[in-house]
Scaffold this active site. Sequence first.
Site, short mmCIF file in Angstrom:
data_model
loop_
_atom_site.label_atom_id
_atom_site.label_comp_id
_atom_site.label_asym_id
_atom_site.label_seq_id
_atom_site.Cartn_x
_atom_site.Cartn_y
_atom_site.Cartn_z
N GLU A 51 0.89 -1.24 -0.05
CA GLU A 51 -0.03 -0.02 -0.03
C GLU A 51 0.79 1.24 -0.09
OE1 GLU A 51 -2.37 0.74 3.48
OE2 GLU A 51 -3.70 2.20 2.49
N LYS A 84 -2.76 -1.82 -3.17
CA LYS A 84 -3.74 -0.97 -2.54
C LYS A 84 -3.10 0.42 -2.82
CE LYS A 84 -6.00 0.08 1.79
NZ LYS A 84 -6.54 -0.60 2.71
P1 13P Z 1 -9.02 4.62 4.31
O1 13P Z 1 -9.96 4.00 3.38
O2 13P Z 1 -9.86 5.28 5.47
O3 13P Z 1 -8.20 5.48 3.69
O4 13P Z 1 -8.29 3.38 4.87
C1 13P Z 1 -7.58 2.38 4.19
C2 13P Z 1 -6.46 2.01 4.92
O5 13P Z 1 -6.26 0.69 4.97
C3 13P Z 1 -5.30 3.15 5.17
O6 13P Z 1 -4.19 2.26 5.54
#
Ligand code: 13P
Length: 341
Positions: free
Chosen positions: A177, A219
Amino acid sequence: MAKSNIIKTAQELLAKGKGILAADESFPSIKKRFIEHNIVDNEESHSAYRELLFSTPEIEKYISGVIMFDETIKQKTDEGVPFPQYLSYRKIIPGIKVDQGTTQFRELSDEKITLGLDGLSERLSEYRSLGAKFTKWRGIFNIGKDLPTEEFLEENTKLLAEYAFLSQKNELLPIVEPEVLMTGIHTSADCLETTSKVLSIIFKKLRKRKVLLSGLLLKINMIVPGDQSEEKVTPEIVAKNTLECLIKNVPKEVPGIVFLSGGQTEQDATSNLNAIAVAGKKMPWKFTFSYGRALQNSVLRTWAGKPGNVILAQQIFLKRSRLNSLASLGKYHLSDEQEEI
Ligand code: 13P
């Protein structure tokens, strides 16, 4: 490495019409959210809230996996069932955030580097023994004057690649991510430029570390203007820019892209995902949601820490999940928001 297990987990998380719930708020994040809604912040309230989410009737129709926090994966339902076992029993795949937050990159720097490589191998095997099947690591990138810096890009993406390597080595599917933050006055074009840069470096690093690209999920943020920008964008524009960014930078071996909501409103996050699913039908990747705030904001507001509100809060969670499921299939319409719960 049992590659086939990792690949199977990726496919299960990407099951048609399903997405991921990010319920992995760290101690400071959950505290912030709870304070906003006047909810007492302690171990019991964290557990009660996560149980509200995980035990929502029929949620397994729309949610394939849940990302937990270290505290959560070790907690139990009211009846004493550990959360990972409870989720597995409901056919929801348990996952875990394995980074340990961020710290200032260098003295006077405005950039924050991710922590968590120390002792990661040990923690990964512990999480695996607790029932986790996948992991997540978040690296954040700010857009600003001269930001992100080349040095920071280099270091923070290297950590993401090392994490992905170790996660696969421990037979846990990594969710990589890199989040380009929405905070700021920047335009969609700035977001596109920075996200492209981040992604192109990450995939170089992942290849260098010999990470199996078919055994990870990406992600990522959608390509949107900053939250203080004057620019207005339609879901179709968000979709066009986001897909342009992915086509340029993401290898086709990656099985799926799961989006974070990043501070978008619940409705925007759903509409934008829908537009991406519609415009991206012929792309090599599957698209779905992995939302935290966009699945939880109105749930938290409704629950407000009161046991008497649990059922209504669960109905709201089910509705939000169903609408995002429709969006992942490109079948969501704004009028669906009016449906009774
Ligand atoms: P949000 O959808 O609130 O951005 O959170 C997703 C997430 O896993 C952030 O690390």
